[in-house]
Design a protein around this motif. Structure first.
Motif, short mmCIF file in Angstrom:
data_model
loop_
_atom_site.label_atom_id
_atom_site.label_comp_id
_atom_site.label_asym_id
_atom_site.label_seq_id
_atom_site.Cartn_x
_atom_site.Cartn_y
_atom_site.Cartn_z
N VAL A 11 7.08 -10.89 -9.13
CA VAL A 11 8.19 -9.99 -9.43
C VAL A 11 7.71 -8.90 -10.38
N ASP A 12 7.66 -7.66 -9.88
CA ASP A 12 7.20 -6.54 -10.70
C ASP A 12 7.69 -5.25 -10.07
N ASP A 13 8.20 -4.34 -10.88
CA ASP A 13 8.70 -3.08 -10.36
C ASP A 13 7.60 -2.05 -10.12
N GLU A 14 6.41 -2.30 -10.61
CA GLU A 14 5.30 -1.37 -10.43
C GLU A 14 4.56 -1.69 -9.13
N VAL A 15 4.56 -0.74 -8.21
CA VAL A 15 3.94 -0.93 -6.90
C VAL A 15 2.46 -1.28 -7.03
N ILE A 16 1.75 -0.58 -7.89
CA ILE A 16 0.32 -0.80 -8.03
C ILE A 16 0.02 -2.22 -8.54
N SER A 17 0.81 -2.69 -9.49
CA SER A 17 0.62 -4.06 -10.00
C SER A 17 0.87 -5.09 -8.91
N ARG A 18 1.95 -4.91 -8.16
CA ARG A 18 2.26 -5.84 -7.06
C ARG A 18 1.16 -5.84 -6.01
N THR A 19 0.70 -4.65 -5.67
CA THR A 19 -0.31 -4.52 -4.62
C THR A 19 -1.62 -5.17 -5.02
N ILE A 20 -2.10 -4.89 -6.20
CA ILE A 20 -3.38 -5.45 -6.65
C ILE A 20 -3.29 -6.97 -6.79
N LEU A 21 -2.24 -7.44 -7.44
CA LEU A 21 -2.12 -8.87 -7.64
C LEU A 21 -1.90 -9.61 -6.32
N THR A 22 -1.13 -9.03 -5.42
CA THR A 22 -0.93 -9.65 -4.11
C THR A 22 -2.26 -9.77 -3.38
N PHE A 23 -3.06 -8.73 -3.41
CA PHE A 23 -4.38 -8.75 -2.77
C PHE A 23 -5.25 -9.87 -3.33
N ILE A 24 -5.31 -9.96 -4.64
CA ILE A 24 -6.13 -10.98 -5.30
C ILE A 24 -5.66 -12.38 -4.92
N LEU A 25 -4.36 -12.60 -4.97
CA LEU A 25 -3.81 -13.93 -4.70
C LEU A 25 -3.96 -14.31 -3.23
N GLN A 26 -3.72 -13.39 -2.33
CA GLN A 26 -3.88 -13.69 -0.90
C GLN A 26 -5.34 -13.97 -0.56
N ARG A 27 -6.25 -13.25 -1.20
CA ARG A 27 -7.68 -13.49 -0.99
C ARG A 27 -8.07 -14.91 -1.41
N GLU A 28 -7.35 -15.45 -2.39
CA GLU A 28 -7.61 -16.82 -2.86
C GLU A 28 -6.87 -17.87 -2.03
#
Length: 120
Positions: A8-25
């Motif tokens: 949960v984050d209103d910043e698109v860039i934070s969501r995008t980067i963290l989603t990428f990292i977590l999905q990669r794991e």
């Protein structure tokens, strides 16, 4: 079976980067733009961890944490505060029911270590 994380984050860039990292794991990632949006995911879905920002429109992280903790299905779900706020704000989130915090200027290894310690 993949572990599910609600981010949960209103910043698109934070969501995008963290989603990428977590999905990669190998994690399944659900995303929400604020606390109100996040509540749509809290309808009995199996969620293993919630990562939330503190300052968001419509419903902030502290209020969201309180809403999560009163729901039986998510009462014990680990919650990590994802913010760049002060130690006082982080302490306030812990008092509301968060299990820990990660600074937004995180290192990938730091966030993965924190997540794995809470849900694996």
């Amino acid at each position: 079976m993949k572990k599910t994380i609600l981010l949960v984050d209103d910043e698109v860039i934070s969501r995008t980067i963290l989603t990428f990292i977590l999905q990669r794991e190998g994690y399944q990632v659900l995303t929400a733009i604020d606390g109100l949006d996040a509540q749509g995911h809290l309808q009995g879905k199996s969620i293993d961890l919630i990562i939330t920002d503190l300052n968001m429109p419509n419903m902030d992280g502290i209020t969201l944490i309180g809403e999560i903790r009163i729901r039986d299905a998510y009462k014990y779900t680990p919650i990590v505060l994802f913010t760049s706020e002060s130690e006082w704000q982080k302490k306030k989130a812990i008092e509301a029911g968060a299990n820990g915090s990660i600074d937004k200027s995180f290192q990938t290894k730091q966030i993965l270590t924190t997540i794995k310690a809470m849900i694996n």
